[in-house]
Design a protein around this motif. Sequence first.
Motif, PDB file in Angstrom:
ATOM      1  N   PRO A  80     -14.093   6.895  -2.917  1.00  0.00           N
ATOM      2  CA  PRO A  80     -14.112   5.874  -1.518  1.00  0.00           C
ATOM      3  C   PRO A  80     -13.403   5.443  -0.791  1.00  0.00           C
ATOM      4  O   PRO A  80     -11.727   5.320  -1.102  1.00  0.00           O
ATOM      5  CB  PRO A  80     -14.327   4.475  -3.130  1.00  0.00           C
ATOM      6  N   ALA A  81     -13.443   5.011   0.321  1.00  0.00           N
ATOM      7  CA  ALA A  81     -12.458   4.872   1.225  1.00  0.00           C
ATOM      8  C   ALA A  81     -10.853   3.733   0.892  1.00  0.00           C
ATOM      9  O   ALA A  81     -11.489   2.974   0.217  1.00  0.00           O
ATOM     10  CB  ALA A  81     -13.340   4.324   2.390  1.00  0.00           C
ATOM     11  N   GLY A  82     -10.097   4.308   0.964  1.00  0.00           N
ATOM     12  CA  GLY A  82      -8.988   3.137   0.931  1.00  0.00           C
ATOM     13  C   GLY A  82      -8.460   3.330  -0.368  1.00  0.00           C
ATOM     14  O   GLY A  82      -7.688   2.499  -1.147  1.00  0.00           O
ATOM     15  N   SER A  83      -9.092   4.525  -1.001  1.00  0.00           N
ATOM     16  CA  SER A  83      -9.011   4.811  -2.588  1.00  0.00           C
ATOM     17  C   SER A  83      -7.790   6.215  -2.410  1.00  0.00           C
ATOM     18  O   SER A  83      -7.534   6.895  -1.749  1.00  0.00           O
ATOM     19  CB  SER A  83     -10.274   4.806  -3.263  1.00  0.00           C
ATOM     20  N   VAL A  84      -6.887   5.941  -3.864  1.00  0.00           N
ATOM     21  CA  VAL A  84      -6.400   7.520  -4.222  1.00  0.00           C
ATOM     22  C   VAL A  84      -7.079   7.831  -6.394  1.00  0.00           C
ATOM     23  O   VAL A  84      -7.528   6.671  -6.611  1.00  0.00           O
ATOM     24  CB  VAL A  84      -5.072   6.988  -4.429  1.00  0.00           C
ATOM     25  N   LEU A  85      -6.719   8.966  -6.282  1.00  0.00           N
ATOM     26  CA  LEU A  85      -7.052   9.062  -7.505  1.00  0.00           C
ATOM     27  C   LEU A  85      -5.720  10.300  -7.413  1.00  0.00           C
ATOM     28  O   LEU A  85      -5.274  11.545  -7.224  1.00  0.00           O
ATOM     29  CB  LEU A  85      -8.249  10.456  -7.634  1.00  0.00           C
ATOM     30  N   ASP A  86      -5.413  10.022  -8.893  1.00  0.00           N
ATOM     31  CA  ASP A  86      -4.171  10.823  -9.523  1.00  0.00           C
ATOM     32  C   ASP A  86      -4.404  10.445 -11.064  1.00  0.00           C
ATOM     33  O   ASP A  86      -5.156  10.098 -11.618  1.00  0.00           O
ATOM     34  CB  ASP A  86      -2.780   9.864  -9.168  1.00  0.00           C
ATOM     35  N   ALA A  87      -2.920  10.567 -11.511  1.00  0.00           N
ATOM     36  CA  ALA A  87      -3.696  10.872 -13.390  1.00  0.00           C
ATOM     37  C   ALA A  87      -3.039   9.941 -13.735  1.00  0.00           C
ATOM     38  O   ALA A  87      -4.082   9.523 -14.978  1.00  0.00           O
ATOM     39  CB  ALA A  87      -2.254  11.566 -13.028  1.00  0.00           C
ATOM     40  N   ASP A  88      -2.902   8.560 -13.129  1.00  0.00           N
ATOM     41  CA  ASP A  88      -3.426   7.467 -13.474  1.00  0.00           C
ATOM     42  C   ASP A  88      -5.394   6.726 -13.252  1.00  0.00           C
ATOM     43  O   ASP A  88      -4.715   5.429 -13.677  1.00  0.00           O
ATOM     44  CB  ASP A  88      -2.318   6.033 -12.927  1.00  0.00           C
ATOM     45  N   GLY A  89      -5.398   7.370 -12.626  1.00  0.00           N
ATOM     46  CA  GLY A  89      -7.367   7.005 -12.303  1.00  0.00           C
ATOM     47  C   GLY A  89      -6.986   6.151 -10.701  1.00  0.00           C
ATOM     48  O   GLY A  89      -6.297   6.614 -10.261  1.00  0.00           O
ATOM     49  N   GLU A  90      -8.281   6.075 -10.858  1.00  0.00           N
ATOM     50  CA  GLU A  90      -8.922   5.751  -9.408  1.00  0.00           C
ATOM     51  C   GLU A  90      -8.301   4.830  -9.310  1.00  0.00           C
ATOM     52  O   GLU A  90      -8.757   3.283  -9.927  1.00  0.00           O
ATOM     53  CB  GLU A  90     -10.114   6.094  -8.927  1.00  0.00           C
ATOM     54  N   ARG A  91      -8.040   3.950  -8.057  1.00  0.00           N
ATOM     55  CA  ARG A  91      -7.687   2.748  -8.071  1.00  0.00           C
ATOM     56  C   ARG A  91      -7.423   2.753  -6.061  1.00  0.00           C
ATOM     57  O   ARG A  91      -7.452   3.084  -5.108  1.00  0.00           O
ATOM     58  CB  ARG A  91      -6.228   2.122  -8.186  1.00  0.00           C
ATOM     59  N   GLY A  92      -7.990   1.476  -5.621  1.00  0.00           N
ATOM     60  CA  GLY A  92      -8.335   0.970  -4.185  1.00  0.00           C
ATOM     61  C   GLY A  92      -6.850   0.567  -4.015  1.00  0.00           C
ATOM     62  O   GLY A  92      -6.221  -0.070  -4.830  1.00  0.00           O
ATOM     63  N   VAL A  93      -6.648   1.400  -2.397  1.00  0.00           N
ATOM     64  CA  VAL A  93      -4.960   1.112  -2.427  1.00  0.00           C
ATOM     65  C   VAL A  93      -4.563   0.393  -1.292  1.00  0.00           C
ATOM     66  O   VAL A  93      -3.689  -0.219   0.018  1.00  0.00           O
ATOM     67  CB  VAL A  93      -3.633   1.938  -2.762  1.00  0.00           C
ATOM     68  N   TRP A  94      -5.857   0.344  -0.133  1.00  0.00           N
ATOM     69  CA  TRP A  94      -5.906  -0.077   1.437  1.00  0.00           C
ATOM     70  C   TRP A  94      -6.806  -0.811   1.373  1.00  0.00           C
ATOM     71  O   TRP A  94      -8.301  -0.451   0.685  1.00  0.00           O
ATOM     72  CB  TRP A  94      -5.912   0.641   2.374  1.00  0.00           C
ATOM     73  N   SER A  95      -6.827  -2.162   2.002  1.00  0.00           N
ATOM     74  CA  SER A  95      -8.367  -3.224   2.122  1.00  0.00           C
ATOM     75  C   SER A  95      -8.104  -3.249   3.656  1.00  0.00           C
ATOM     76  O   SER A  95      -7.112  -3.325   4.379  1.00  0.00           O
ATOM     77  CB  SER A  95      -8.460  -4.478   1.639  1.00  0.00           C
ATOM     78  N   LEU A  96      -9.867  -3.244   4.008  1.00  0.00           N
ATOM     79  CA  LEU A  96     -10.032  -3.868   6.064  1.00  0.00           C
ATOM     80  C   LEU A  96      -8.904  -5.031   6.437  1.00  0.00           C
ATOM     81  O   LEU A  96      -8.406  -5.747   5.774  1.00  0.00           O
ATOM     82  CB  LEU A  96     -11.479  -3.068   5.816  1.00  0.00           C
ATOM     83  N   PRO A  97      -7.664  -4.597   7.095  1.00  0.00           N
ATOM     84  CA  PRO A  97      -7.605  -5.983   7.653  1.00  0.00           C
ATOM     85  C   PRO A  97      -7.852  -6.968   8.369  1.00  0.00           C
ATOM     86  O   PRO A  97      -9.164  -6.751   9.059  1.00  0.00           O
ATOM     87  CB  PRO A  97      -6.482  -5.428   9.170  1.00  0.00           C
ATOM     88  N   ASP A  98      -7.649  -8.428   7.937  1.00  0.00           N
ATOM     89  CA  ASP A  98      -8.672  -9.622   8.595  1.00  0.00           C
ATOM     90  C   ASP A  98      -8.123 -10.615   9.161  1.00  0.00           C
ATOM     91  O   ASP A  98      -7.327 -11.122   8.868  1.00  0.00           O
ATOM     92  CB  ASP A  98      -9.402  -9.811   7.300  1.00  0.00           C
ATOM     93  N   PRO A  99      -7.509  -9.665  10.838  1.00  0.00           N
ATOM     94  CA  PRO A  99      -6.122 -11.107  10.725  1.00  0.00           C
ATOM     95  C   PRO A  99      -6.950 -12.407  11.916  1.00  0.00           C
ATOM     96  O   PRO A  99      -8.272 -12.180  12.363  1.00  0.00           O
ATOM     97  CB  PRO A  99      -6.280 -10.070  11.846  1.00  0.00           C
ATOM     98  N   GLU A 100      -5.727 -13.231  12.365  1.00  0.00           N
ATOM     99  CA  GLU A 100      -6.925 -14.443  13.097  1.00  0.00           C
ATOM    100  C   GLU A 100      -7.024 -13.055  14.376  1.00  0.00           C
ATOM    101  O   GLU A 100      -6.529 -12.492  14.975  1.00  0.00           O
ATOM    102  CB  GLU A 100      -5.587 -15.451  12.735  1.00  0.00           C
ATOM    103  N   ALA A 101      -8.098 -14.530  15.124  1.00  0.00           N
ATOM    104  CA  ALA A 101      -8.063 -14.131  16.417  1.00  0.00           C
ATOM    105  C   ALA A 101      -7.036 -14.289  17.183  1.00  0.00           C
ATOM    106  O   ALA A 101      -6.535 -15.136  17.271  1.00  0.00           O
ATOM    107  CB  ALA A 101      -9.481 -14.856  17.021  1.00  0.00           C
ATOM    108  N   SER A 102      -6.433 -13.225  18.035  1.00  0.00           N
ATOM    109  CA  SER A 102      -5.790 -13.281  18.709  1.00  0.00           C
ATOM    110  C   SER A 102      -6.250 -14.015  20.467  1.00  0.00           C
ATOM    111  O   SER A 102      -7.884 -14.661  20.769  1.00  0.00           O
ATOM    112  CB  SER A 102      -5.882 -11.803  19.383  1.00  0.00           C
ATOM    113  N   ALA A 103      -5.197 -14.486  21.072  1.00  0.00           N
ATOM    114  CA  ALA A 103      -5.469 -15.198  21.938  1.00  0.00           C
ATOM    115  C   ALA A 103      -6.098 -14.737  23.370  1.00  0.00           C
ATOM    116  O   ALA A 103      -6.113 -13.167  23.582  1.00  0.00           O
ATOM    117  CB  ALA A 103      -4.301 -15.618  23.387  1.00  0.00           C
ATOM    118  N   ALA A 104      -6.965 -14.856  24.148  1.00  0.00           N
ATOM    119  CA  ALA A 104      -7.972 -13.289  24.820  1.00  0.00           C
ATOM    120  C   ALA A 104      -7.356 -13.017  25.571  1.00  0.00           C
ATOM    121  O   ALA A 104      -7.670 -11.321  25.145  1.00  0.00           O
ATOM    122  CB  ALA A 104      -9.030 -14.280  25.228  1.00  0.00           C
TER     123      ALA A 104
END
Length: 379
Positions: A80-104
Motif C-alpha cells: 500500500p502507498a505510504g507503507s513500509v515492510l520490514d522485519a516487524d511487519g507491514e505498517r502505514g507510516v505516511w498519510s496524505l496531508p489535509d491542510p487548512e485552505a490557504s488564502a487565495a
Amino acid sequence: MTRERRPATTDLDGDVADPALVRAALAAGDPVPGTDGFAGILDGTLVRDVLGRRPLFVDRDDPDRWSHSPTDLERPRSLPAGSVLDADGERGVWSLPDPEASAADPALTEITDAVERSVRAVDPDGLAVAFSGGVDSAVVAAGVPEAPLYVAGFEGAHDVAAARSAAEAMGRDLREVTLSHADLERAVPEIVAATGRRNPMDIAIALPLYLVGERAAAAGHDRLAVGQGADELFGGYAKVVDPADDGRVDADTVRGARRETVATLPEQLERDVLALRAAGVEPVAPLLHDRVVSGALALPERLLVADGERKVALRAAAAGLVPDRVRSTEKKAVQYGTYVSRELDRLARQAGFKRRMEDHVGRYIADLCGEEHRPRDER
C-alpha cells in the motif's frame, strides 16, 4: 527482476528519491519531503511513497521476495502507498496531508511557482510528451519545448483534433498515432499481462497511453512526460463541482470531494506506470512532484471550482506558459476523447458480446486474453 530483502540494502526507484531525503521523511513522518515519488528498499526496509507514484509488489507467500513488476512474482500483491515492510511487519507510516485552505492570493502564487518549477525541471533527454491538447499536457509540454508531442486516437477523435489545435497554437511538432481495431486487439492482452488489470475501464484508460508509449519508444524515446495527477489535485472532475448533490462522492464540500479523488491516485498510477513501462518508456509526471501536491492540497475552494469552471488554479498557473485558448480548453476523459472506449464496445459486439449481456466488454477482454470471464466482484 525479483529482489530479496537484505540487511542494509538500498535500491530506490524514483528520479529524485535521494535515500537521505527518504530517511529524513521516515524519521519526521513527512509524507511530502520533496520527491517525485519512490518505491523500493531503504536500509533493508521496503518503502512506498504516500501517493504510490512508483509500483512496488511483494509475494503473498514469501514477503522477502519483492519487485517493481507483478509479473516477477508468483502471487504478487501491491504494497500500500505510504507503507513500509520490514522485519516487524507491514505498517502505514505516511498519510496524505489535509491542510487548512490557504488564502487565495498566496495559495495561487505558491502553486504557480510549484507548477512552473516542476515542469521546467524535467530533463528533456530522450523525452517525448503525451499530448491531448488540454491544459494538463500543455503545461507539461511547455516545460520541455524541444520535446515532440504525441497524441493517439481513432480517426475523428476529439483528442486528436484538440491536440492539433493546441500544438499549432504552441508552435510545436505533433505526431499522431492513428488507432485501429487491430491495435486494440493486439494491445489488450499485453496490457492485461503487464498490469494484471482486466476491467474495461482500466483497459480503456491504459490503451491510449500504451500505444503512444510504444510509438514514442519506436522513435527512440525512452521517457514519456504525462499530465497525470492534475485532475485529481486541481479539481478536474465534474463530481467535485457540486458534491452535496452528486452521489459519486461521499463528501459534501468541494475540497472534501477533491480529497476523495486524490485518494484514488495510487491505484490509477500503478496501472499507468506498469502499462507505460511495458510499452518501453518510463513515465515522467511533473505535476505529481511533492511541491505541486503540497500547494494543490492547500488551495481554497474557489481556486478549484468557480462558476462551474474546474481546475481554476491550474489554468491560472498556466497563463505564463501556454496560449489562452489552450489553457481554457475543456477535454474529455482519455478513454472517451480517443474513442477507445467506444471502439472496444464496438469490437465486443462484433465478437458476439452484446450489450444485453452483463459486462459484455469485460467478457470480450477475457476472450481476447484466452481467459475465463470473471464477475466484477471476483477481480
